[in-house]
Design an enzyme around this catalytic site. Structure first.
Site, mmCIF file in Angstrom:
data_model
loop_
_atom_site.group_PDB
_atom_site.id
_atom_site.type_symbol
_atom_site.label_atom_id
_atom_site.label_comp_id
_atom_site.label_asym_id
_atom_site.label_seq_id
_atom_site.Cartn_x
_atom_site.Cartn_y
_atom_site.Cartn_z
ATOM 1 N N SER A 135 -27.785 10.573 -35.236
ATOM 2 C CA SER A 135 -28.564 9.661 -35.736
ATOM 3 C C SER A 135 -29.598 9.165 -34.805
ATOM 4 O O SER A 135 -28.933 8.708 -33.725
ATOM 5 C CB SER A 135 -27.591 8.327 -36.392
ATOM 6 N N LYS A 161 -30.776 12.543 -38.406
ATOM 7 C CA LYS A 161 -30.973 11.514 -39.189
ATOM 8 C C LYS A 161 -31.881 10.536 -38.566
ATOM 9 O O LYS A 161 -31.847 10.241 -37.420
ATOM 10 C CB LYS A 161 -29.463 10.778 -39.746
ATOM 11 N N LYS A 163 -33.667 6.892 -38.124
ATOM 12 C CA LYS A 163 -33.848 5.396 -38.753
ATOM 13 C C LYS A 163 -35.153 4.975 -38.757
ATOM 14 O O LYS A 163 -36.242 5.607 -38.217
ATOM 15 C CB LYS A 163 -33.259 4.542 -37.282
ATOM 16 N N ASP A 188 -32.594 6.743 -42.763
ATOM 17 C CA ASP A 188 -31.722 5.604 -42.823
ATOM 18 C C ASP A 188 -32.646 4.428 -42.522
ATOM 19 O O ASP A 188 -32.810 3.877 -41.611
ATOM 20 C CB ASP A 188 -30.512 5.584 -41.947
ATOM 21 N N GLU A 213 -30.871 7.036 -47.118
ATOM 22 C CA GLU A 213 -30.028 6.038 -46.806
ATOM 23 C C GLU A 213 -30.113 4.480 -47.068
ATOM 24 O O GLU A 213 -31.048 4.031 -46.323
ATOM 25 C CB GLU A 213 -29.162 6.605 -45.547
ATOM 26 N N ASP A 238 -24.642 3.103 -47.867
ATOM 27 C CA ASP A 238 -23.942 2.729 -46.797
ATOM 28 C C ASP A 238 -23.326 1.289 -46.868
ATOM 29 O O ASP A 238 -22.497 0.890 -47.601
ATOM 30 C CB ASP A 238 -24.754 2.909 -45.382
ATOM 31 N N LYS A 262 -17.392 4.814 -44.178
ATOM 32 C CA LYS A 262 -17.149 4.370 -42.734
ATOM 33 C C LYS A 262 -15.835 3.546 -42.827
ATOM 34 O O LYS A 262 -15.957 2.464 -43.721
ATOM 35 C CB LYS A 262 -18.326 3.265 -42.232
ATOM 36 N N GLY A 290 -20.965 6.627 -38.887
ATOM 37 C CA GLY A 290 -20.760 6.073 -37.595
ATOM 38 C C GLY A 290 -21.140 4.578 -37.280
ATOM 39 O O GLY A 290 -22.176 4.337 -37.710
HETATM 40 O O1 OSB Z 1 -26.386 2.556 -40.598
HETATM 41 O O2 OSB Z 1 -25.344 4.373 -40.212
HETATM 42 C C1 OSB Z 1 -25.710 3.162 -39.716
HETATM 43 C C2 OSB Z 1 -24.953 2.449 -36.020
HETATM 44 C C3 OSB Z 1 -24.608 1.359 -36.042
HETATM 45 C C4 OSB Z 1 -24.627 0.727 -37.481
HETATM 46 C C5 OSB Z 1 -25.217 1.278 -38.384
HETATM 47 C C6 OSB Z 1 -25.490 2.506 -38.569
HETATM 48 C C7 OSB Z 1 -25.283 3.163 -37.266
HETATM 49 C C8 OSB Z 1 -25.859 4.638 -37.190
HETATM 50 C C9 OSB Z 1 -25.334 5.457 -35.974
HETATM 51 O O3 OSB Z 1 -26.739 5.295 -37.954
HETATM 52 C C10 OSB Z 1 -24.270 6.216 -36.278
HETATM 53 C C11 OSB Z 1 -23.517 6.874 -35.094
HETATM 54 O O4 OSB Z 1 -24.026 8.089 -34.530
HETATM 55 O O5 OSB Z 1 -22.476 6.540 -34.669
HETATM 56 MG MG MG Z 2 -26.465 3.639 -42.572
#
Ligand code: OSB
Ligand code: MG
Length: 367
Positions: A135, A161, A163, A188, A213, A238, A262, A290
Site C-alpha cells: 500500500s 495499491k 492511496k 484506496d 476501495e 473497508d 481487518k 493492514g
Molecule cells: O485503509 O487500508 C487502509 C493503513 C492505516 C490505516 C488504514 C489503511 C492503511 C493501509 C496500509 O492502507 C496497509 C498496510 O500496509 O498495513
Molecule cells: Mg483501506
C-alpha cells in the site's frame, strides 16, 4: 484458561518512510501491545488503534481506557474457555472493536501455545504462503509516485495499491498505469469522496483496476450502491464493514463486490473468519487489509489470509517495508513470487524482542 495478569504497552515506532493517506500523514505509528498471562504462558495481542482518530473513531487513548476500565475487568482473574468465547463476553461493551480484537488475539496466541498448534491451524487456514501487495501512500507528485512504485516492483511486490484523495487521484493513477501497463493495481480513498464529487473518479474505470476501495463515507452503504451501479470496476469496502451483518447487507444491496477484512476493524479474528465464511459461500473475493502492524499483528494477518477465500493479495508487506526495527525477533520477508510464509510455530509463532519492546514503550500498565 485462567487469565492471571494483563500488561498493556503503549508503543510508538518510527516508520521507515512517512505514510500519507486522505486523512493525514504519519512518521510514527502507535499501537497497544497486550500481554495476557495464563498458567505459565504469555499470549500477545496487538490493538491497532492509531494515535489519532483519522481512520476510525478509536485511538490508543480510547482503547487504553476501554481495556483498563471495561475489557480487562471482564476477564482478569477469571476462567475463559478460549478466544471464541471472548466476543460474547466483550459484547457488554458497545463498539471499540480494535480494543476487543487486541484481547482476542492474545487469547488465540495463548490457545495455540497451550495446544502446540499454529494460529493458521486453529483458524483452518489452508496455505503455507500467502500472496501480498504493498500500500503506497500519497507522494509529492505523479512522477514521485511512479518512482516509488517502481522501487516496490523491483523488490518483488506483484500488486500495488495507491492511496488517493480529491485532486490527487486520476492523474496519479493514470501515470502509474501508463508506466506499468500490466501490473495488478488498485486504489484506496479512505472515505474522502461524496457521491457528487466521486464523479471525478469515473476515468479510473478505464484503467483496469482490481478494485476501488472505500471511496465514500464509512456510514454510507447506500451511496456506495449508487456509485457501484455507475462503474464496471468493483468497489471494495473497508471502513464500512464492522460485522458479518454489515457484510451481508452490503452484498445484498450491491454496495460492493469485494470486502477488505481487518481483524481490528471487525472486533477480532472470530468475526473476521465469519465474514470470510459468508463471502466464501457466495463466491465474493476477500483480502486481508493492514494497519501497519508490528510483527505481532502481521503474524495474525498472515494466518488469517491463509484461509481459502482470501483470493486477492493482502496489504501484508514485508516487515522492512514498515520498520527498521520491529518488536518481534522474527521478520517477515518477501519471496520472489510476491508471497510471505505464514508462521508455523505455536500460536502466533513469534517471539518478542524485549529490548526493542522496551525502547518503543511510551507507557506501561500492569493489571
Ligand atoms: O485503509 O487500508 C487502509 C493503513 C492505516 C490505516 C488504514 C489503511 C492503511 C493501509 C496500509 O492502507 C496497509 C498496510 O500496509 O498495513
Ligand atoms: Mg483501506
Amino acid at each position: 484458561m485462567k487469565i492471571e495478569r494483563i500488561v498493556l504497552h503503549h508503543l510508538r515506532m518510527p516508520l521507515r518512510a512517512p505514510f500519507e493517506t486522505s486523512f493525514g500523514r504519519s512518521e510514527t505509528r502507535d499501537c497497544i501491545l497486550l500481554a495476557l498471562y495464563s498458567e505459565g504462558l504469555v499470549g500477545y495481542g496487538e490493538c491497532v488503534a492509531d494515535a489519532a482518530p483519522g481512520y476510525s473513531p478509536e485511538t490508543v487513548g480510547t482503547a487504553w481506557h476501554i481495556l483498563r476500565d471495561f475489557l480487562a475487568p471482564a476477564i482478569l482473574g477469571q476462567e475463559i474457555e478460549g478466544p471464541r468465547a471472548w466476543p460474547a463476553r466483550a459484547a457488554a461493551v458497545r463498539g471499540h472493536p480494535m480494543a476487543k480484537a487486541g484481547v482476542e488475539l492474545a487469547l488465540w496466541d495463548l490457545q495455540g501455545k497451550r495446544e502446540g498448534r499454529s494460529l493458521r491451524e486453529l483458524l483452518g487456514g489452508t496455505r503455507a504462503r500467502v500472496e501480498v501487495g504493498v500500500s503506497v501512500g500519497i507522494q509529492p507528485s505523479p512522477e514521485a509516485l511512479v518512482d516509488t512504485v517502481a522501487g516496490y516492483l523491483a523488490q518483488g511486490y506483484g500488486r500495488i495499491k495507491i492511496k488517493i484523495k480529491p485532486g490527487r487521484d486520476v492523474a496519479e493513477t493514470q501515470a502509474v498505469r501508463r508506466a506499468f501497463p500490466s501490473i495488478r493495481l488498485q486504489v484506496d480513498a479512505n472515505s474522502a469522496y461524496t457521491l457528487e464529487n466521486a464523479r471525478a473518479l469515473l476515468p479510473l474505470d478505464d484503467l483496469d483496476l482490481l478494485l476501488i476501495e472505500q471511496p465514500l463515507a464509512d456510514d454510507d452503504l447506500w451511496d456506495h450502491h449508487r456509485l457501484q451501479a455507475q462503474l464496471h470496476t468493483a468497489l471494495c469496502l473497508d471502513e464500512s464493514i464492522h460485522t458479518r451483518r454489515h457484510a451481508r447487507q452490503a452484498l445484498e444491496m450491491g454496495a460492493c463486490r469485494i470486502i477488505n477484512i481487518k481483524p481490528g476493524r471487525v472486533g477480532g479474528l472470530t468475526e473476521a473468519v465469519a465474514i470470510h465464511d459468508l463471502c466464501y459461500a457466495q463466491g465474493v473475493p476477500v483480502w486481508c487489509g493492514g494497519m501497519l502492524e508490528t510483527g505481532v499483528g502481521r503474524a495474525a494477518n498472515l494466518a488469517l489470509a491463509s484461509l481459502p477465500g482470501f483470493t486477492l493479495p493482502g496489504d501484508i508487506s514485508a516487515s522492512d517495508r514498515y520498520y527498521a526495527q520491529d518488536i518481534t525477533i522474527e521478520r517477515f520477508t518477501l519471496e520472489a513470487d510476491s508471497t510471505i510464509a505464514t508462521p508455523s510455530g505455536p500460536g502466533l509463532g513469534v517471539t518478542i524482542d524485549e529490548a526493542a519492546l522496551a525502547r518503543f514503550t511510551q507507557a506501561k500498565l500492569a493489571l
